[in-house]
Design a protein around this motif. Structure first.
Motif, PDB file in Angstrom:
ATOM      1  N   GLU A 199      50.119  16.246  21.803  1.00  0.00           N
ATOM      2  CA  GLU A 199      50.821  17.530  21.673  1.00  0.00           C
ATOM      3  C   GLU A 199      52.229  17.337  21.128  1.00  0.00           C
ATOM      4  N   VAL A 200      52.907  16.282  21.571  1.00  0.00           N
ATOM      5  CA  VAL A 200      54.270  16.004  21.098  1.00  0.00           C
ATOM      6  C   VAL A 200      54.273  15.786  19.591  1.00  0.00           C
ATOM      7  N   GLU A 201      53.295  15.031  19.100  1.00  0.00           N
ATOM      8  CA  GLU A 201      53.240  14.742  17.672  1.00  0.00           C
ATOM      9  C   GLU A 201      52.790  15.958  16.866  1.00  0.00           C
ATOM     10  N   THR A 202      51.930  16.782  17.448  1.00  0.00           N
ATOM     11  CA  THR A 202      51.534  18.033  16.794  1.00  0.00           C
ATOM     12  C   THR A 202      52.761  18.906  16.563  1.00  0.00           C
ATOM     13  N   LYS A 203      53.580  19.052  17.589  1.00  0.00           N
ATOM     14  CA  LYS A 203      54.802  19.863  17.485  1.00  0.00           C
ATOM     15  C   LYS A 203      55.784  19.246  16.481  1.00  0.00           C
ATOM     16  N   LEU A 204      55.849  17.921  16.469  1.00  0.00           N
ATOM     17  CA  LEU A 204      56.738  17.226  15.537  1.00  0.00           C
ATOM     18  C   LEU A 204      56.346  17.524  14.089  1.00  0.00           C
ATOM     19  N   LEU A 205      55.056  17.519  13.803  1.00  0.00           N
ATOM     20  CA  LEU A 205      54.591  17.802  12.441  1.00  0.00           C
ATOM     21  C   LEU A 205      54.956  19.217  12.012  1.00  0.00           C
ATOM     22  N   HIS A 258      57.251  20.531   8.695  1.00  0.00           N
ATOM     23  CA  HIS A 258      56.801  21.779   8.072  1.00  0.00           C
ATOM     24  C   HIS A 258      55.321  21.783   7.695  1.00  0.00           C
ATOM     25  N   VAL A 259      54.508  21.104   8.496  1.00  0.00           N
ATOM     26  CA  VAL A 259      53.060  21.201   8.308  1.00  0.00           C
ATOM     27  C   VAL A 259      52.626  22.538   8.887  1.00  0.00           C
ATOM     28  N   VAL A 262      46.803  21.905  11.123  1.00  0.00           N
ATOM     29  CA  VAL A 262      46.861  20.857  12.144  1.00  0.00           C
ATOM     30  C   VAL A 262      46.160  21.347  13.407  1.00  0.00           C
ATOM     31  N   PHE A 263      45.485  20.420  14.092  1.00  0.00           N
ATOM     32  CA  PHE A 263      44.727  20.784  15.285  1.00  0.00           C
ATOM     33  C   PHE A 263      44.901  19.708  16.345  1.00  0.00           C
ATOM     34  N   HIS A 264      45.404  20.122  17.507  1.00  0.00           N
ATOM     35  CA  HIS A 264      45.560  19.194  18.631  1.00  0.00           C
ATOM     36  C   HIS A 264      44.201  18.957  19.273  1.00  0.00           C
ATOM     37  N   LEU A 265      43.747  17.705  19.261  1.00  0.00           N
ATOM     38  CA  LEU A 265      42.440  17.350  19.810  1.00  0.00           C
ATOM     39  C   LEU A 265      42.562  16.083  20.644  1.00  0.00           C
ATOM     40  N   PRO A 266      42.657  16.199  21.969  1.00  0.00           N
ATOM     41  CA  PRO A 266      42.770  15.015  22.829  1.00  0.00           C
ATOM     42  C   PRO A 266      41.405  14.356  23.023  1.00  0.00           C
ATOM     43  N   PHE A 267      41.352  13.351  23.898  1.00  0.00           N
ATOM     44  CA  PHE A 267      40.067  12.742  24.227  1.00  0.00           C
ATOM     45  C   PHE A 267      39.120  13.796  24.783  1.00  0.00           C
ATOM     46  N   MET A 268      37.857  13.695  24.421  1.00  0.00           N
ATOM     47  CA  MET A 268      36.835  14.604  24.935  1.00  0.00           C
ATOM     48  C   MET A 268      35.916  13.797  25.848  1.00  0.00           C
ATOM     49  N   LEU A 269      36.054  14.004  27.149  1.00  0.00           N
ATOM     50  CA  LEU A 269      35.423  13.128  28.130  1.00  0.00           C
ATOM     51  C   LEU A 269      34.424  13.871  29.016  1.00  0.00           C
ATOM     52  N   PRO A 270      33.461  13.135  29.574  1.00  0.00           N
ATOM     53  CA  PRO A 270      32.538  13.755  30.541  1.00  0.00           C
ATOM     54  C   PRO A 270      33.254  14.053  31.846  1.00  0.00           C
TER      55      PRO A 270
END
Length: 375
Positions: free
Chosen positions: A119-125, A130-131, A136-144
């Motif tokens: 999330e920090v890097e998404t906001k930075l971009l 100016h992305v 851009v799409f924030h996508l963390p680990f997808m876990l069971p």
């Protein structure tokens, strides 16, 4: 799936996931024919170097493909933080304006969509570079779903400390050195029966030379099952001084109920407003105190274990993120032409900067062909 990556002894067997992997050559027109015949709906570049190498070929020979960049983490941020550490000074935002950073941000602007794990890097971009949020799409680990805590080894069944991570990854090697020189001697003095177990793939001689049974500092190397060794430990130590993204080792620690002591860099973007499954500190004396205290305090240890499960349930569940991701890909594909036209900076970068990459690649291709003809 086509990849230019080298085969290694520890690589994942993709066939078990139903994925067919094929070899491709760098700087070769053979890829042009392949991608044109494939008519792929979506092409994913694994990190920005692959977009530099293949992006112009995909755009030219498969223009209808949605071009997606999977960054994993923002490499230029990790590099800039590393440079600041080596120069013994605080990190400054201007450190990102390096050649490495310019190349990475340019690749992000050229793509239709960039996947960001942090999330920090998404906001930075969005804020700094100016992305457009549409790209851009924030996508963390997808876990069971997490295991039931009662099925995991209890406090009394666990012993020792663990640190795990690929030795070829600079932040991991730096963390091992911090443990060896600054942290472990102080912990060992207060917990003389405890051991520090260091796991990771590709340990170089400089790492194995740190192994010292008398000091309880044991460099174990490659772990056949990372979660199995993690759940045998009572605490995970991750004194990361630089890095980016979110940390797989700390997620694995949560999954097997192992509390962790880490730094603000280690825990960045991983827990939101939820309490950490251990202690976060950038002060090494506090780090040592926290490790010694939590190692011996069952009540606090159990609380931290539950914190980890709560983080997993609230932030990393596949059944929540998978449909979000699929829906975003479908929407991005439907709107790709209009979004490309609206993103002028992306159009400009594809027009200018890709030409240098294209011509260099074609020159190397021609050079290689000439050398083959001479033989």
């Amino acid at each position: 799936m086509r990849v230019p990556a080298q085969q290694t002894e520890h690589m994942t067997d993709l066939s078990k996931l139903g994925i067919k992997a094929e070899r491709i050559e760098l700087n070769s027109a053979s890829f042009d024919t392949y991608i044109a015949d494939k008519k792929a709906d979506i092409v994913i570049f694994d990190r920005f170097m692959m977009e530099e190498q293949f992006g112009w070929r995909v755009e030219k020979f498969s223009p209808d493909s949605l071009r997606v960049l999977n960054t994993e983490d923002l490499h230029s941020l990790r590099q800039a933080r590393h440079d600041a550490i080596r120069q013994n000074r605080p990190f400054a935002p201007e450190d990102l304006f390096s050649e490495h950073g310019i190349r990475e941000i340019a690749a992000i602007h050229r793509c239709d969509l960039t996947l960001m794990i942090s999330e920090v890097e998404t906001k930075l971009l969005v804020d700094k570079f100016h992305v457009p949020e549409t790209h851009v799409f924030h996508l963390p680990f997808m876990l069971p779903k997490p295991q039931d805590i009662d099925s995991l080894p209890c406090f009394e069944e666990r012993q020792h400390f663990i640190s795990i991570g690929n030795f070829r990854h600079a932040p991991n090697w730096d963390a091992v050195l911090q443990l060896k020189t600054e942290i472990w001697p102080k912990i060992r003095k207060r917990l003389p029966k405890a051991e520090m177990h260091i796991y990771g793939a590709y340990p170089p001689p400089k790492a194995t030379q740190l192994h010292n049974t008398k000091e309880g500092f044991l460099v174990k190397g490659w772990a056949e099952d990372a979660q199995a060794v993690m759940q045998q430990a009572r605490l995970c130590l991750a004194p990361l001084r630089f890095g980016a993204g979110i940390k797989g080792k700390l997620v694995e620690a949560m999954q097997v109920g192992t509390p962790s002591i880490t730094t603000s860099i280690g825990a960045e973007s991983m827990h939101g407003e939820l309490p950490w499954n251990g202690v976060i500190t950038d002060d090494m004396e506090t780090f040592v105190d926290a490790a010694v205290s939590l190692y011996q305090d069952k009540e606090s240890w159990l609380l931290m274990q539950h914190n980890g499960i709560r983080i997993l349930k609230n932030r990393y569940q596949a059944d929540e993120w998978e449909p979000k991701f699929i829906n975003r890909l479908k929407l991005q594909y439907q709107l790709k032409e209009s979004l490309r036209k609206k993103h002028f900076l992306g159009l400009m970068l594809r027009h200018h900067s890709l030409k240098s990459t294209q011509y260099m690649s074609q020159w190397i291709e021609l050079k290689n062909k000439n050398q083959e003809d001479q033989h």
